[in-house]
Scaffold this active site. Structure first.
Site, PDB file in Angstrom:
ATOM      1  N   TYR A 146     -31.214  19.304  23.774  1.00  0.00           N
ATOM      2  CA  TYR A 146     -29.920  19.987  23.826  1.00  0.00           C
ATOM      3  C   TYR A 146     -30.115  21.438  24.213  1.00  0.00           C
ATOM      4  O   TYR A 146     -30.904  22.165  23.600  1.00  0.00           O
ATOM      5  CB  TYR A 146     -29.253  19.884  22.451  1.00  0.00           C
ATOM      6  N   ALA A 179       0.839  -1.207   0.000  1.00  0.00           N
ATOM      7  CA  ALA A 179       0.000   0.000   0.000  1.00  0.00           C
ATOM      8  C   ALA A 179       0.865   1.244   0.000  1.00  0.00           C
ATOM      9  O   ALA A 179       0.568   2.229   0.669  1.00  0.00           O
ATOM     10  CB  ALA A 179      -0.926   0.004   1.220  1.00  0.00           C
ATOM     11  N   ALA A 180       1.946   1.213  -0.792  1.00  0.00           N
ATOM     12  CA  ALA A 180       2.884   2.335  -0.781  1.00  0.00           C
ATOM     13  C   ALA A 180       2.706   3.280  -1.961  1.00  0.00           C
ATOM     14  O   ALA A 180       3.421   4.274  -2.075  1.00  0.00           O
ATOM     15  CB  ALA A 180       4.323   1.814  -0.764  1.00  0.00           C
ATOM     16  N   GLY A 181       1.756   2.979  -2.832  1.00  0.00           N
ATOM     17  CA  GLY A 181       1.563   3.829  -4.004  1.00  0.00           C
ATOM     18  C   GLY A 181       1.112   5.234  -3.651  1.00  0.00           C
ATOM     19  O   GLY A 181       0.489   5.462  -2.607  1.00  0.00           O
ATOM     20  N   GLY A 204       9.258  -0.272  -7.233  1.00  0.00           N
ATOM     21  CA  GLY A 204       8.661  -1.479  -7.780  1.00  0.00           C
ATOM     22  C   GLY A 204       8.128  -2.412  -6.714  1.00  0.00           C
ATOM     23  O   GLY A 204       8.444  -2.288  -5.521  1.00  0.00           O
ATOM     24  N   LYS A 219     -32.981   9.657  17.013  1.00  0.00           N
ATOM     25  CA  LYS A 219     -31.555   9.619  17.352  1.00  0.00           C
ATOM     26  C   LYS A 219     -31.394   9.181  18.806  1.00  0.00           C
ATOM     27  O   LYS A 219     -32.022   9.733  19.701  1.00  0.00           O
ATOM     28  CB  LYS A 219     -30.938  11.008  17.134  1.00  0.00           C
ATOM     29  N   ARG A 264      -4.039   9.530  -8.877  1.00  0.00           N
ATOM     30  CA  ARG A 264      -5.254   9.643  -9.682  1.00  0.00           C
ATOM     31  C   ARG A 264      -6.520   9.800  -8.839  1.00  0.00           C
ATOM     32  O   ARG A 264      -7.555  10.214  -9.354  1.00  0.00           O
ATOM     33  CB  ARG A 264      -5.381   8.427 -10.600  1.00  0.00           C
ATOM     34  N   GLY A 289       0.174  -7.354 -16.831  1.00  0.00           N
ATOM     35  CA  GLY A 289       1.196  -8.349 -17.132  1.00  0.00           C
ATOM     36  C   GLY A 289       0.543  -9.657 -17.537  1.00  0.00           C
ATOM     37  O   GLY A 289      -0.564  -9.983 -17.107  1.00  0.00           O
TER      38      GLY A 289
END
Length: 449
Positions: free
Chosen positions: A372, A10-12, A79, A336, A16, A142
């Site tokens: 509140y 995950a080093a990219g 790479g 909520k 983009r 590839g």
């Protein structure tokens, strides 16, 4: 089968995506894609899990903090082979099988991972197992050359492939299973004499082949190894995930009137005989029991809905909403952090926050709990069988007793005893004939202008 370690690349840069958020942390079904992948890998009970990160690594470190996952750093992106080498110190002393995954390929199933490891441990003992696939458009992937569909004869990057090799349809996903002892020994021999000047992980297959040792390939469908490098690809992967989840919901006994308009979160739980009308969005943390009906245009997150309840249309359930059996939430109602008892009803145009509503209580249209004060949240408790008239404001903290009635238009600031009537509004004063005199005077005034 041997012990397993997992390496996630995950080093990219993720350029983009055009985002300040690390690429692998962008969500699919409300969950970061990296966490989808780690969850699937965790089913293997790996001895070690290592993420190789580069830019924005602090975001990944924060995301996996406390999970036992280690983060290794690839300072320069040279790479995939170089990236895997960065995990060597984290796997020091490990002698089992290593599964190499990609953080931006998030939908790989545990079953496929197991199949890769099983093939690695078959009698012919391949050096490595590569996960192949056949996309509709092979493009720049590839290629894998195989004569029998099992044993790899050659692997080549698209940039370095011949025309004949580019014509092949079996592509390399990049995912690989390999024994730790072989992995790092082979990586140490990988060079960067190629078109990109990078150290390619697939080169270990050819190096092992030159030593007379074979590697294997197994195939999966293209959708499972779809990568995410842009917002458009993220949307495609999201759509694929949602499509499979919708199919699973219907196979499990739920009715989706317009499946393509229903959006699930990664952890949504849906029971049998649930009817889901069009345009429903589930955020994380939702459990829907059997026999529930959810009408159109609802947004539901962090909520628990008991059997036979009815929600919507146009309702919003926020985190902490708990609906009891056969309770009903109607149009333009927001709930909520509140609990509704069995058969309780909030049918129209109301906000209920930080409240506890008893069984069979009826909340009239336009009622709000004023929970509140600008500094603190306070609780409203409404007893079983109570009736709250329309357009009432219940100023918390306040208790409405069981069976009590609150008159329409009331602002309630003090507790109401069980079975009592509470009315808190201005006195109505009627002046006979006033409207007629007013209209006559105004008509005359207008005519004089």
């Amino acid at each position: 089968m041997s012990e397993v370690a997992v390496i996630v690349l995950a080093a990219g840069q993720g350029t983009r995506m055009k985002s300040d958020l690390h690429k692998v942390l962008h969500p699919i079904a409300g969950r970061p894609m990296l966490m989808h992948l780690l969850s699937s890998a965790a089913e293997l009970t790996p001895a070690r899990t290592v993420i190789v990160a580069g830019a924005r690594r602090e975001q990944i470190e924060a995301a996996v903090a406390g999970t036992g996952v280690q983060v290794a750093i690839q300072a320069e992106q040279l790479g995939t082979g170089h990236a895997v080498l960065q995990a060597a110190s984290a796997l020091k002393g490990f002698t089992g099988d290593v599964l190499i995954l990609y953080g931006d390929v998030p939908l790989v199933t545990t079953a496929t991972m197991q199949a890769m490891l099983a093939r690695l441990n078959e009698a012919d003992t391949p050096v490595a197992v590569v996960l192949g696939f056949r996309p509709a458009n092979p493009g720049a992937y590839g290629r894998i050359v195989t004569d029998d569909g099992r044993t790899i004869r050659k692997m080549v990057e698209y940039k370095d492939a011949t025309a004949d090799e580019r014509a092949l349809t079996l592509c390399n996903s990049g995912l690989m299973a390999v024994r730790a002892a072989d992995l790092f020994a082979l990586l140490a021999r990988v060079g960067n004499d190629n078109a990109a000047g990078e150290y390619y992980l697939p080169d270990i297959i050819m190096l092992a082949g030159s030593d007379g040792r074979d590697s294997a390939v197994i195939e999966t469908v293209a959708e499972e190894v779809a990568g995410v490098n842009s917002r458009a690809e993220l949307a495609i992967v999201e759509a694929d995930w949602q499509g499979r989840r919708r199919a699973a919901a219907m196979a499990g006994g739920a009715t989706l009137i317009a499946p393509e308009t229903v959006w699930f979160a990664w952890d949504t739980q849906i029971g049998r005989d649930v009817v889901i009308e069009p345009n429903i969005v589930f955020g994380p943390g939702v459990t829907v029991a059997d026999g529930v009906t959810i009408h159109a245009f609802c947004h539901i997150e962090g909520a628990t809905i008991a059997s036979g309840a009815e929600v919507g249309p146009y309702a919003r359930l926020r985190p902490g909403a708990v609906l009891g059996e056969k309770s009903k939430i109607g149009n333009f109602v927001e709930i909520k952090k509140s609990t509704l008892g069995k058969g309780a009803k909030v049918n129209h145009l109301s906000y209920i926050g930080d409240a506890e509503i008893g069984a069979a209580a009826n909340i009239g249209a336009g009622t709000i709990t004023c929970n509140y004060d600008g500094f603190f949240k306070s609780k409203t408790v409404i007893g079983a069988g109570a009736f709250i008239g329309s357009n009432s404001a219940l100023v918390a903290p306040v208790n409405i007793g069981a069976g009590a009635i609150v008159g329409a238009g009331s602002v309630i600031t003090r507790d109401v005893a069980p079975d009592a009537l509470a009315v808190a509004r201005g006195t109505q004063d009627a002046k006979p004939g006033w409207a007629t005199r007013f209209r006559a005077a105004m008509t005359a005034k207008k005519a004089a202008k």
